[in-house]
Design a protein around this motif. Sequence first.
Motif, PDB file in Angstrom:
ATOM      1  N   UNK A  35      95.626  27.969  45.181  1.00 43.89           N
ATOM      2  CA  UNK A  35      94.319  27.323  45.244  1.00 43.89           C
ATOM      3  C   UNK A  35      94.256  26.201  46.272  1.00 43.89           C
ATOM      4  N   UNK A  36      95.289  26.051  47.084  1.00 40.41           N
ATOM      5  CA  UNK A  36      95.258  25.055  48.136  1.00 40.41           C
ATOM      6  C   UNK A  36      95.695  23.660  47.737  1.00 40.41           C
ATOM      7  N   UNK A  37      96.370  23.509  46.583  1.00 43.00           N
ATOM      8  CA  UNK A  37      96.873  22.195  46.192  1.00 43.00           C
ATOM      9  C   UNK A  37      97.953  21.737  47.180  1.00 43.00           C
ATOM     10  N   UNK A  38      98.047  20.430  47.363  1.00 43.36           N
ATOM     11  CA  UNK A  38      99.051  19.846  48.261  1.00 43.36           C
ATOM     12  C   UNK A  38     100.304  19.474  47.466  1.00 43.36           C
ATOM     13  N   UNK A  39     101.467  19.688  48.075  1.00 44.40           N
ATOM     14  CA  UNK A  39     102.713  19.397  47.375  1.00 44.40           C
ATOM     15  C   UNK A  39     103.788  18.978  48.373  1.00 44.40           C
ATOM     16  N   UNK A  40     104.820  18.338  47.833  1.00 47.90           N
ATOM     17  CA  UNK A  40     106.030  18.010  48.586  1.00 47.90           C
ATOM     18  C   UNK A  40     107.166  18.853  48.037  1.00 47.90           C
ATOM     19  N   UNK A  41     108.010  19.362  48.930  1.00 48.66           N
ATOM     20  CA  UNK A  41     109.112  20.229  48.541  1.00 48.66           C
ATOM     21  C   UNK A  41     110.447  19.574  48.876  1.00 48.66           C
ATOM     22  N   UNK A  42     111.330  19.549  47.885  1.00 50.08           N
ATOM     23  CA  UNK A  42     112.692  19.055  48.072  1.00 50.08           C
ATOM     24  C   UNK A  42     113.662  20.183  47.733  1.00 50.08           C
ATOM     25  N   UNK A  43     114.605  20.457  48.628  1.00 47.44           N
ATOM     26  CA  UNK A  43     115.602  21.503  48.405  1.00 47.44           C
ATOM     27  C   UNK A  43     116.983  20.865  48.386  1.00 47.44           C
ATOM     28  N   UNK A  44     117.649  20.974  47.251  1.00 48.98           N
ATOM     29  CA  UNK A  44     118.992  20.408  47.140  1.00 48.98           C
ATOM     30  C   UNK A  44     119.048  18.920  47.417  1.00 48.98           C
ATOM     31  N   UNK A  96     107.313  32.436  47.634  1.00 45.97           N
ATOM     32  CA  UNK A  96     106.953  31.946  46.308  1.00 45.97           C
ATOM     33  C   UNK A  96     105.544  31.357  46.352  1.00 45.97           C
ATOM     34  N   UNK A  97     104.859  31.439  45.226  1.00 51.32           N
ATOM     35  CA  UNK A  97     103.504  30.906  45.117  1.00 51.32           C
ATOM     36  C   UNK A  97     103.391  30.039  43.876  1.00 51.32           C
ATOM     37  N   UNK A  98     102.682  28.922  44.019  1.00 45.76           N
ATOM     38  CA  UNK A  98     102.360  28.071  42.874  1.00 45.76           C
ATOM     39  C   UNK A  98     101.027  28.527  42.310  1.00 45.76           C
ATOM     40  N   UNK A  99     101.042  28.988  41.082  1.00 42.93           N
ATOM     41  CA  UNK A  99      99.838  29.516  40.437  1.00 42.93           C
ATOM     42  C   UNK A  99      99.627  28.820  39.093  1.00 42.93           C
ATOM     43  N   UNK A 100      98.394  28.789  38.588  1.00 43.99           N
ATOM     44  CA  UNK A 100      98.145  28.187  37.274  1.00 43.99           C
ATOM     45  C   UNK A 100      98.914  28.909  36.168  1.00 43.99           C
ATOM     46  N   UNK A 105      92.513  28.161  34.669  1.00 39.90           N
ATOM     47  CA  UNK A 105      92.696  26.713  34.629  1.00 39.90           C
ATOM     48  C   UNK A 105      93.386  26.248  35.916  1.00 39.90           C
ATOM     49  N   UNK A 106      93.083  25.001  36.323  1.00 39.00           N
ATOM     50  CA  UNK A 106      93.642  24.472  37.558  1.00 39.00           C
ATOM     51  C   UNK A 106      95.092  24.035  37.388  1.00 39.00           C
ATOM     52  N   UNK A 107      95.402  23.375  36.282  1.00 43.20           N
ATOM     53  CA  UNK A 107      96.735  22.866  36.000  1.00 43.20           C
ATOM     54  C   UNK A 107      97.113  23.237  34.573  1.00 43.20           C
ATOM     55  N   UNK A 108      98.414  23.233  34.259  1.00 43.67           N
ATOM     56  CA  UNK A 108      99.564  23.018  35.146  1.00 43.67           C
ATOM     57  C   UNK A 108      99.885  24.263  35.967  1.00 43.67           C
ATOM     58  N   UNK A 109     100.752  24.078  36.966  1.00 46.43           N
ATOM     59  CA  UNK A 109     101.144  25.175  37.835  1.00 46.43           C
ATOM     60  C   UNK A 109     102.571  25.609  37.541  1.00 46.43           C
ATOM     61  N   UNK A 110     102.866  26.832  37.928  1.00 43.18           N
ATOM     62  CA  UNK A 110     104.210  27.379  37.760  1.00 43.18           C
ATOM     63  C   UNK A 110     104.590  28.086  39.061  1.00 43.18           C
TER      64      UNK A 110
END
Length: 231
Positions: A35-44, A96-100, A105-110
């Motif tokens: 849905x175009x939500x903004x996020x920050x990604x941390x790997x390890x 991978x995709x973040x989906x409700x 519903x908008x949140x939470x995402x998985x």
Amino acid sequence: MKRFYILSILMLCLMQVVHAQQPALDAAILVETQRGEYFQLTIGGRLINPAPAPRVAVGELPAGRHILNLRVLGRGRRAQNITAEIILASGYESVYTLVPTVPGRAFPLVLRKVEDVPYSRPLPPAGGNEVCQYVMDQQDVDRVLRFMKDEGFDDRRLDIAKGEIKLAGGIMTEDLYLLMKAISFEDRRVALAKFAYNYVCDRQRFSRVLDALDFSNSKRELQDFLYKEIR
């Protein structure tokens, strides 16, 4: 001389062994939101995109197990933190995709895996405003709005908003709109928008702040400023 020669051979062999033990960087990952939500990604433990974005691609990763941490920003709610363990396949880009969690519903995402596609080229860098190091969340914005409401003069409200934005280091367009609406006079609203432009993390939506202005001349002034900035 003979000892030096033997030592050199041993060092060369050691370097070859170490190099052979290093994992091949032939895996990649793409994470995006439905849905175009903004996020920050941390790997390890390594932050990939300081500036939140709706799509983050990372190439040249070692195949195998990785721990992902995602901080998803949401309007009208606190950020959601997601931790997931994934396995990257050698020679593939995992999508991978973040989906409700609950449809509709908008949140939470998985985080859900979509597919593995052959990885044969470097991926583009994560998008977003790289100047952003932190983004004011809902709790931050509410606090600033309370501070501004307690002040009776617009100049003081403007100073508070500028100071808090600068201190945080980043703000979303929708939150800037709210801070502008907390100021009474148009010229101060325009001044805040101009100041905050370099701190806005989703600049492609910056024109949204025009809705916080009532007069056409104020909107033209801000539009002229924006067009000069994007040249």
